[in-house]
Design an enzyme around this catalytic site. Structure first.
Site, PDB file in Angstrom:
ATOM      1  N   ASP A  91       0.850  -1.183   0.000  1.00  0.00           N
ATOM      2  CA  ASP A  91       0.000   0.000   0.000  1.00  0.00           C
ATOM      3  C   ASP A  91       0.890   1.239   0.000  1.00  0.00           C
ATOM      4  O   ASP A  91       2.107   1.149   0.153  1.00  0.00           O
ATOM      5  CB  ASP A  91      -0.971  -0.016   1.175  1.00  0.00           C
ATOM      6  CG  ASP A  91      -0.269  -0.012   2.531  1.00  0.00           C
ATOM      7  OD1 ASP A  91       0.940   0.289   2.590  1.00  0.00           O
ATOM      8  OD2 ASP A  91      -0.931  -0.323   3.542  1.00  0.00           O
ATOM      9  N   ASP A 266      -7.785  -7.393   0.618  1.00  0.00           N
ATOM     10  CA  ASP A 266      -6.850  -7.569   1.724  1.00  0.00           C
ATOM     11  C   ASP A 266      -7.542  -7.147   3.005  1.00  0.00           C
ATOM     12  O   ASP A 266      -8.460  -6.320   2.983  1.00  0.00           O
ATOM     13  CB  ASP A 266      -5.589  -6.716   1.535  1.00  0.00           C
ATOM     14  CG  ASP A 266      -5.826  -5.264   1.944  1.00  0.00           C
ATOM     15  OD1 ASP A 266      -5.468  -4.887   3.076  1.00  0.00           O
ATOM     16  OD2 ASP A 266      -6.408  -4.503   1.141  1.00  0.00           O
TER      17      ASP A 266
END
EC number: 2.4.2.29
Length: 371
Positions: A91, A266
Site C-alpha cells: 500500500d 486484503d
C-alpha cells in the site's frame, strides 16, 4: 500492460481469472494476507504458503518507519528480507498517515506526519511513496498515494479528496514511469457519491494504470452502504484489468463484492481475530473463549485444508486461548488465513462452473447457522 490479466470465466458480474506476474500467478478472486511489518502476524511464510495464498500485502507506512526503506534496500528488499518469493503488493502508506489526523498535516505537495514510534518527522509525497515501494522495498504491485477521506463526508469534502487523489495519481504515474517487472495501480475515490466515483474512474483511466483499486470503503460506513457503492463502483473501472477492494473484509463482504465484480482483497481481520480467540468458519465466526467449547472434541472446521483447522479440538483451542498461550494465537491465525483462502478458492470454482448465484445463497444460509 505490465502484467497480463486473463479472465477465464464470468458468471453475472463475478469473474475468475489469473493475474500473471514474474514471481507467480495470482488466481482471482484473491485474498491477500496482510504482512504489516514484513510478517503475517504469528505465522511463518511456509504456513502462509500452505494456506494457498498467492500474494501478500506489505505496509509502506510501518516499513518506512522501521526498519526504514534505505535499510530494506540494503538488505535485498522486502522479498529477500522476509523470505517470501511470491508476489507482494504494497500500500502507499496514505491510509495510515491519514488516520493519524491529529499528528499529520496534508497539503497539495505532501503529507507531513510524526512517527507513532519515536515522534520523528516524516514527509510523504506521491513520488517518495513510489520510490519506497518500487525501488526500496521492491514490491511487485505498487499503489499510488491517495487521500482516504474519513466517513461520513459531505460531497464537497469527498470531492476535494477525490480530486487531490487524482492529481496525486498523475504524479505517482510520472514517478513510476514504465517498468517491465512491476505494476502500478490507481485508486478510485469518492466516498459514497456515485458521480464522484464515476469522475474519479474517468480521470484514472485517462492516466492509465495496470490495475484499479476501490478505496475509501470499510471506513465505518457499514456493510449495506458498502454494497450500495459496489453496485456501481466496479462497473466504472475497465473490465480487462484487476479490480481491488482495499481493506475488505469479512467473509460476507468478500462474497458480496465478488458478486459485484471485484477481484482482489486484503484485510487484517483473519490474524487480528485469531489473536483474540475468534475463528471464522463456514458456519460463521465463533469465539473460542466461550465456555461451551471447554469439552468440545470436534475439530475447528474439517472442511478447511489446514492442520490448525483439522488436527486440534475446539476444547484444546479453548484451553490455549483461556490460558493465553502463544500457540492458541498461532493456530487460530493459521486457520483463519486458511479459511479465507478456502473461501476464495470456492468462489473461483463456483464462477468457473456458472453456479455463483447458488453459492452465494448457500453461503449466506450456512454462514449464519450458528447465530
Amino acid at each position: 500492460m505490465t502484467f497480463p490479466f486473463d479472465i477465464s470465466k464470468t458468471d453475472g458480474r463475478a469473474r475468475t481469472g489469473v493475474l500473471k506476474t514474474p514471481r507467480g500467478d495470482i488466481r482471482t478472486p484473491a485474498f491477500m494476507p496482510v504482512g504489516t511489518a514484513a510478517t503475517v502476524k504469528a505465522l511463518t511464510v511456509d504456513q502462509v504458503k500452505q494456506t494457498g495464498a498467492d500474494i501478500l500485502l506489505g505496509n509502506t507506512y510501518h516499513l518506512m518507519l522501521r526498519p526504514g526503506p534505505e535499510r530494506m534496500e540494503r538488505l535485498g528488499g522486502l522479498h529477500e528480507f522476509m523470505r517470501w518469493d511470491k508476489p507482494i503488493l504494497t500500500d502507499s502508506g496514505g491510509f495510515q498517515v491519514m488516520s493519524l489526523s491529529g499528528i499529520s498535516k496534508l497539503t497539495e505537495e505532501a503529507v507531513t506526519f510524526s512517527s507513532h514510534i519515536d515522534g520523528s518527522k516524516h514527509v510523504l509525497t506521491p513520488e517518495r511513496s513510489i520510490e519506497i515501494q518500487a525501488d526500496r522495498l521492491g514490491s511487485d504491485i505498487v499503489m499510488q498515494l491517495d487521500e482516504c477521506v474519513a466517513w461520513p463526508a459531505e460531497e464537497k469534502r469527498a470531492r476535494e479528496g477525490m480530486e487531490l487523489s487524482a492529481r496525486w495519481a498523475q504524479r505517482s504515474k510520472n514517478a513510476f514511469g514504465t517498468r517491465d517487472t512491476q505494476a502500478l495501480f490507481g485508486i478510485q475515490q469518492g466516498s459514497t457519491f456515485e458521480n464522484l466515483r464515476k469522475e474519479s474512474s474517468e480521470r484514472l483511466q485517462e492516466i492509465g494504470f495496470d490495475g484499479y483499486a476501490i478505496g475509501g470503503l470499510a471506513v465505518g460506513e457499514g456493510h449495506q452502504a458498502m454494497c450500495e457503492v459496489l453496485d456501481y463502483a466496479p462497473e466504472f473501472l475497465p473490465k480487462d484489468r484487476p479490480r481491488y477492494l482495499m481493506g475488505v473484509g469479512k467473509p460476507v463482504d468478500l462474497v458480496e463484492a465478488v458478486w459485484r465484480g471485484v477481484d482482489m482483497f486484503d484485510c487484517v481481520l483473519p490474524t487480528r481475530a485469531g489473536r483474540h480467540g475468534q475463528a471464522w468458519t463456514w458456519s460463521g465466526p465463533i469465539n473460542l473463549k466461550n465456555a461451551r467449547f471447554a469439552e468440545d472434541q470436534d475439530p475447528l472446521d474439517p472442511e478447511v485444508p489446514c492442520p490448525a483447522s483439522q488436527d486440534y479440538s475446539k476444547a484444546y483451542l479453548h484451553h490455549l486461548i483461556r490460558a493465553d498461550e502463544i500457540l492458541g494465537k498461532i493456530l487460530l491465525s493459521w486457520h483463519n488465513i486458511a479459511f479465507f483462502q478456502a473461501l476464495t478458492a470456492a468462489m473461483r470454482a463456483a464462477i468457473a462452473e456458472s453456479r455463483f448465484d447458488q453459492f452465494r445463497k448457500d453461503f449466506h444460509a450456512r454462514h449464519t447457522s450458528n447465530g
